[in-house]
Design a protein around this motif. Structure first.
Motif, PDB file in Angstrom:
ATOM      1  N   PRO A 130      71.158  26.690  93.346  1.00 32.96           N
ATOM      2  CA  PRO A 130      71.873  26.066  92.226  1.00 32.96           C
ATOM      3  C   PRO A 130      72.181  27.079  91.138  1.00 32.96           C
ATOM      4  O   PRO A 130      71.656  28.207  91.134  1.00 32.96           O
ATOM      5  CB  PRO A 130      70.889  24.996  91.726  1.00 32.96           C
ATOM      6  CG  PRO A 130      69.547  25.455  92.180  1.00 32.96           C
ATOM      7  CD  PRO A 130      69.761  26.233  93.442  1.00 32.96           C
ATOM      8  N   GLN A 131      73.030  26.676  90.196  1.00 28.79           N
ATOM      9  CA  GLN A 131      73.354  27.542  89.069  1.00 28.79           C
ATOM     10  C   GLN A 131      72.124  27.737  88.178  1.00 28.79           C
ATOM     11  O   GLN A 131      71.179  26.953  88.199  1.00 28.79           O
ATOM     12  CB  GLN A 131      74.513  26.945  88.267  1.00 28.79           C
ATOM     13  CG  GLN A 131      75.844  26.998  89.022  1.00 28.79           C
ATOM     14  CD  GLN A 131      76.925  26.211  88.308  1.00 28.79           C
ATOM     15  OE1 GLN A 131      76.947  24.993  88.369  1.00 28.79           O
ATOM     16  NE2 GLN A 131      77.834  26.912  87.642  1.00 28.79           N
ATOM     17  N   ILE A 132      72.155  28.803  87.383  1.00 32.70           N
ATOM     18  CA  ILE A 132      70.990  29.187  86.598  1.00 32.70           C
ATOM     19  C   ILE A 132      70.555  28.079  85.636  1.00 32.70           C
ATOM     20  O   ILE A 132      69.353  27.831  85.472  1.00 32.70           O
ATOM     21  CB  ILE A 132      71.266  30.484  85.811  1.00 32.70           C
ATOM     22  CG1 ILE A 132      71.425  31.663  86.784  1.00 32.70           C
ATOM     23  CG2 ILE A 132      70.138  30.780  84.820  1.00 32.70           C
ATOM     24  CD1 ILE A 132      70.180  31.989  87.599  1.00 32.70           C
ATOM     25  N   SER A 133      71.481  27.386  85.009  1.00 27.27           N
ATOM     26  CA  SER A 133      71.095  26.303  84.089  1.00 27.27           C
ATOM     27  C   SER A 133      70.276  25.229  84.803  1.00 27.27           C
ATOM     28  O   SER A 133      69.313  24.695  84.240  1.00 27.27           O
ATOM     29  CB  SER A 133      72.340  25.676  83.456  1.00 27.27           C
ATOM     30  OG  SER A 133      72.945  26.575  82.555  1.00 27.27           O
ATOM     31  N   VAL A 134      70.655  24.916  86.021  1.00 27.94           N
ATOM     32  CA  VAL A 134      69.900  23.929  86.806  1.00 27.94           C
ATOM     33  C   VAL A 134      68.533  24.485  87.165  1.00 27.94           C
ATOM     34  O   VAL A 134      67.515  23.772  87.115  1.00 27.94           O
ATOM     35  CB  VAL A 134      70.690  23.538  88.071  1.00 27.94           C
ATOM     36  CG1 VAL A 134      69.874  22.590  88.945  1.00 27.94           C
ATOM     37  CG2 VAL A 134      72.026  22.909  87.693  1.00 27.94           C
ATOM     38  N   VAL A 262      89.439  31.330  83.992  1.00 32.43           N
ATOM     39  CA  VAL A 262      89.785  32.038  85.220  1.00 32.43           C
ATOM     40  C   VAL A 262      89.008  33.344  85.173  1.00 32.43           C
ATOM     41  O   VAL A 262      89.168  34.146  84.245  1.00 32.43           O
ATOM     42  CB  VAL A 262      91.291  32.318  85.324  1.00 32.43           C
ATOM     43  CG1 VAL A 262      91.584  33.182  86.551  1.00 32.43           C
ATOM     44  CG2 VAL A 262      92.077  31.013  85.396  1.00 32.43           C
ATOM     45  N   VAL A 263      88.134  33.566  86.156  1.00 35.45           N
ATOM     46  CA  VAL A 263      87.223  34.712  86.092  1.00 35.45           C
ATOM     47  C   VAL A 263      87.339  35.574  87.342  1.00 35.45           C
ATOM     48  O   VAL A 263      87.462  35.063  88.453  1.00 35.45           O
ATOM     49  CB  VAL A 263      85.765  34.236  85.868  1.00 35.45           C
ATOM     50  CG1 VAL A 263      85.324  33.261  86.923  1.00 35.45           C
ATOM     51  CG2 VAL A 263      84.795  35.406  85.809  1.00 35.45           C
ATOM     52  N   MET A 264      87.311  36.897  87.120  1.00 34.41           N
ATOM     53  CA  MET A 264      87.384  37.864  88.206  1.00 34.41           C
ATOM     54  C   MET A 264      85.963  38.287  88.599  1.00 34.41           C
ATOM     55  O   MET A 264      85.230  38.822  87.763  1.00 34.41           O
ATOM     56  CB  MET A 264      88.170  39.104  87.777  1.00 34.41           C
ATOM     57  CG  MET A 264      89.467  38.818  87.061  1.00 34.41           C
ATOM     58  SD  MET A 264      90.639  37.873  88.077  1.00 34.41           S
ATOM     59  CE  MET A 264      92.007  37.696  86.909  1.00 34.41           C
ATOM     60  N   PHE A 265      85.592  38.043  89.831  1.00 36.56           N
ATOM     61  CA  PHE A 265      84.284  38.472  90.328  1.00 36.56           C
ATOM     62  C   PHE A 265      84.478  39.699  91.210  1.00 36.56           C
ATOM     63  O   PHE A 265      85.177  39.632  92.211  1.00 36.56           O
ATOM     64  CB  PHE A 265      83.627  37.351  91.140  1.00 36.56           C
ATOM     65  CG  PHE A 265      82.708  36.462  90.342  1.00 36.56           C
ATOM     66  CD1 PHE A 265      81.392  36.270  90.728  1.00 36.56           C
ATOM     67  CD2 PHE A 265      83.152  35.822  89.191  1.00 36.56           C
ATOM     68  CE1 PHE A 265      80.541  35.460  89.990  1.00 36.56           C
ATOM     69  CE2 PHE A 265      82.320  35.015  88.449  1.00 36.56           C
ATOM     70  CZ  PHE A 265      81.007  34.834  88.845  1.00 36.56           C
ATOM     71  N   GLY A 266      83.843  40.812  90.826  1.00 34.81           N
ATOM     72  CA  GLY A 266      83.942  42.038  91.602  1.00 34.81           C
ATOM     73  C   GLY A 266      82.679  42.323  92.381  1.00 34.81           C
ATOM     74  O   GLY A 266      82.494  41.854  93.511  1.00 34.81           O
ATOM     75  N   SER A 267      81.775  43.089  91.783  1.00 33.28           N
ATOM     76  CA  SER A 267      80.564  43.497  92.499  1.00 33.28           C
ATOM     77  C   SER A 267      79.524  42.385  92.605  1.00 33.28           C
ATOM     78  O   SER A 267      78.586  42.490  93.393  1.00 33.28           O
ATOM     79  CB  SER A 267      79.938  44.710  91.797  1.00 33.28           C
ATOM     80  OG  SER A 267      79.597  44.394  90.455  1.00 33.28           O
ATOM     81  N   THR A 268      79.666  41.329  91.813  1.00 29.99           N
ATOM     82  CA  THR A 268      78.710  40.215  91.844  1.00 29.99           C
ATOM     83  C   THR A 268      79.297  39.033  92.608  1.00 29.99           C
ATOM     84  O   THR A 268      80.501  38.979  92.875  1.00 29.99           O
ATOM     85  CB  THR A 268      78.333  39.789  90.416  1.00 29.99           C
ATOM     86  OG1 THR A 268      79.524  39.545  89.661  1.00 29.99           O
ATOM     87  CG2 THR A 268      77.531  40.887  89.732  1.00 29.99           C
ATOM     88  N   VAL A 269      78.442  38.076  92.937  1.00 29.93           N
ATOM     89  CA  VAL A 269      78.869  36.923  93.735  1.00 29.93           C
ATOM     90  C   VAL A 269      78.309  35.627  93.131  1.00 29.93           C
ATOM     91  O   VAL A 269      77.378  35.652  92.322  1.00 29.93           O
ATOM     92  CB  VAL A 269      78.404  37.051  95.207  1.00 29.93           C
ATOM     93  CG1 VAL A 269      79.134  38.178  95.910  1.00 29.93           C
ATOM     94  CG2 VAL A 269      76.894  37.251  95.288  1.00 29.93           C
ATOM     95  N   LYS A 270      78.869  34.510  93.567  1.00 31.85           N
ATOM     96  CA  LYS A 270      78.489  33.200  93.037  1.00 31.85           C
ATOM     97  C   LYS A 270      77.016  32.877  93.271  1.00 31.85           C
ATOM     98  O   LYS A 270      76.395  32.162  92.481  1.00 31.85           O
ATOM     99  CB  LYS A 270      79.343  32.110  93.701  1.00 31.85           C
ATOM    100  CG  LYS A 270      80.834  32.247  93.479  1.00 31.85           C
ATOM    101  CD  LYS A 270      81.577  31.186  94.285  1.00 31.85           C
ATOM    102  CE  LYS A 270      83.071  31.364  94.229  1.00 31.85           C
ATOM    103  NZ  LYS A 270      83.790  30.381  95.066  1.00 31.85           N
ATOM    104  N   GLU A 271      76.474  33.384  94.372  1.00 28.97           N
ATOM    105  CA  GLU A 271      75.104  33.023  94.755  1.00 28.97           C
ATOM    106  C   GLU A 271      74.067  33.377  93.691  1.00 28.97           C
ATOM    107  O   GLU A 271      72.987  32.786  93.653  1.00 28.97           O
ATOM    108  CB  GLU A 271      74.723  33.704  96.074  1.00 28.97           C
ATOM    109  CG  GLU A 271      75.312  33.050  97.305  1.00 28.97           C
ATOM    110  CD  GLU A 271      76.683  33.584  97.655  1.00 28.97           C
ATOM    111  OE1 GLU A 271      77.135  33.399  98.803  1.00 28.97           O
ATOM    112  OE2 GLU A 271      77.336  34.199  96.776  1.00 28.97           O
ATOM    113  N   PHE A 272      74.375  34.318  92.812  1.00 32.60           N
ATOM    114  CA  PHE A 272      73.410  34.691  91.773  1.00 32.60           C
ATOM    115  C   PHE A 272      73.265  33.595  90.722  1.00 32.60           C
ATOM    116  O   PHE A 272      72.326  33.628  89.929  1.00 32.60           O
ATOM    117  CB  PHE A 272      73.805  36.008  91.113  1.00 32.60           C
ATOM    118  CG  PHE A 272      73.763  37.194  92.045  1.00 32.60           C
ATOM    119  CD1 PHE A 272      72.735  37.340  92.975  1.00 32.60           C
ATOM    120  CD2 PHE A 272      74.738  38.167  91.990  1.00 32.60           C
ATOM    121  CE1 PHE A 272      72.696  38.424  93.833  1.00 32.60           C
ATOM    122  CE2 PHE A 272      74.703  39.265  92.843  1.00 32.60           C
ATOM    123  CZ  PHE A 272      73.679  39.388  93.767  1.00 32.60           C
TER     124      PHE A 272
END
Length: 327
Positions: A130-134, A262-272
Motif C-alpha cells: 500500500p501507499q506510505i500514508s496507509v 501529472v508526475v514523471m517517474f524515472g529511477s523510482t517506481v510506484k512500489e515504494f
C-alpha cells in the motif's frame, strides 16, 4: 489500537517534505475518531510550516540536534507526560527520543530489505504494497478516512490574474535521476502555451536556476520559483488547473492542496509507496526498462549511462497524455 483511554500522544517524523505530508491523513483520522486526544508532532525546523496551521495538532515541537538543545528538548518532552509515541521516522534519532520517554511506542517498519532486493536484484516483494500514508496508519492499526493529504496555508497567491488555464511546472528535485530534463519542460511548455495554457513555475531556492531557464524560453510564463516558502508555493499551486512535476516533495504539496498531478517517474517506481495520495493523477514512466528502479531515493547520475527512464518520456508523449488527462 483503541486510543480512547489515551490522553496525549507524540508523533515523530523529523523529515522530509513528502514524508511529513504523508502523515497528515493519519493525524486527521486519529483526531476525528478520538476528538479529545492531544496530538503533538516532533519535526525539524525547516519543515514546521507543513504542520503549523494543521487544526488537528495541539503542538508542533521543533527538533534540534545540538547537545544543549537536544537535552532541553528531552526535558520538555518528558514533562509533557505522553501516554504513547508513534515513531514514523524510525532511525537512531527517533529511537533516542523513545528511550528518553519510556512509554508505549508504535513504530513504522520501513521494509528496507524488500526495497534493497527490488533495487539491487529486481526481486519485487512490494508488488501489492500500500501507499506510505496507509502504511503509517497500519503501524497503529487505525483506518484512514477517504480524504487525501492536508496542507493549510494562510498565504495569498502571487498570481493576481484570474485564468482557469494555468498549468504549474515544478521541475526541481534533489536527485538528477528523478528530474525530467529541463529542455523537455521547455518543449512541453511551448506546446501547452500554443494550446492556450499559461505556464507557472514553482520551486525552492535550489530550483531557482532551472525555473529561470525554463521561464526565459517559454513566452508568457510566470516564474515564482526560487523561494523556500512552502505555504506560498501551496497558495500559488492552488491557482492552477494542473501540476506537472517530478517524483518530489512538490508533488506531495500539489496532492495536499487537491490539484491534479501529472508526475514523471524515472529511477523510482510506484512500489515504494510515494505516489500521489487520493488526488487525481497521471504517472508517466518507462515500464520497459529492466534497470528500474536503480534507487529508492534517487541518484546523482544514471548508472547505465543512457537515462532512458526519463529521456524516453518525450515532450510529445507527455503533451498527448496531458491533453487526454485534462479532457
Amino acid at each position: 489500537m483503541n486510543f480512547s483511554t489515551i490522553n496525549k500522544i507524540l508523533i515523530i517524523r523529523l523529515s522530509s517534505l513528502g514524508d511529513i505530508l504523508l502523515t497528515t491523513p493519519l493525524i486527521r483520522s486519529l483526531k476525528k475518531q478520538y476528538p479529545k486526544l492531544q496530538i503533538d508532532f516532533l519535526v525539524k525546523e525547516q519543515y514546521k510550516d507543513l504542520l503549523v496551521l494543521n487544526p488537528y495538532l495541539s503542538n508542533v515541537i521543533i527538533y534540534r540536534s545540538s547537545k544543549e538543545e537536544l537535552d532541553n528538548l528531552k526535558n520538555i518532552l518528558k514533562s509533557n507526560d505522553y501516554d504513547a509515541v508513534i515513531d514514523l521516522h524510525n532511525n537512531f534519532r527517533s529511537l533516542d527520543i523513545r528511550k528518553t520517554l519510556r512509554v508505549k511506542s508504535y513504530i513504522f517498519r520501513k521494509r528496507s530489505l524488500k526495497k534493497f532486493l527490488l533495487v539491487k536484484f529486481k526481486v519485487n516483494l512490494l508488488k501489492d504494497a500500500p501507499q506510505i500514508s496507509v502504511r503509517y496508519a497500519d503501524s497503529i492499526n487505525i483506518k484512514l478516512d477517504e480524504e487525501g493529504l492536508d496542507l493549510f496555508t494562510n498565504k495569498a497567491s502571487a498570481i493576481n490574474e484570474t485564468n482557469e488555464k494555468y498549468i504549474c511546472f515544478a521541475p526541481g528535485s534533489r536527485h538528477f535521476t528523478k528530474m525530467w530534463p529541463e529542455e523537455y519542460y521547455i518543449q512541453l511548455g511551448k506546446m501547452l502555451t500554443n494550446a492556450g495554457y499559461k505556464i507557472v513555475l514553482v520551486g525552492g531556492t535550489s530550483d531557482a536556476a532551472i525555473c529561470k531557464h525554463i521561464n526565459d524560453d517559454i513566452i508568457g510564463s510566470i516564474n515564482l520559483g526560487g523561494k523556500d516558502d512552502i505555504l506560498q508555493i501551496a497558495a500559488d499551486i492552488k491557482k492552477c488547473k494542473l501540476v506537472v512535476c517530478n517524483d518530489s516533495g512538490l508533488m506531495h504539496i500539489a496532492s495536499a492542496v487537491k490539484i491534479p498531478v501529472v508526475v514523471m517517474f524515472g529511477s523510482t517506481v510506484k512500489e515504494f509507496g510515494f505516489t500521489p495520495f487520493r488526488v487525481r493523477n497521471l504517472i508517466l514512466e518507462n515500464k520497459l526498462l529492466s534497470c528500474r528502479p536503480c534507487s529508492h531515493v534517487g541518484r546523482a547520475n544514471c548508472p547505465e549511462g543512457h537515462f532512458k527512464c526519463m529521456l524516453d518520456i518525450t515532450p510529445q508523449l507527455a503533451f498527448a497524455e496531458i491533453m487526454k488527462f485534462i479532457d
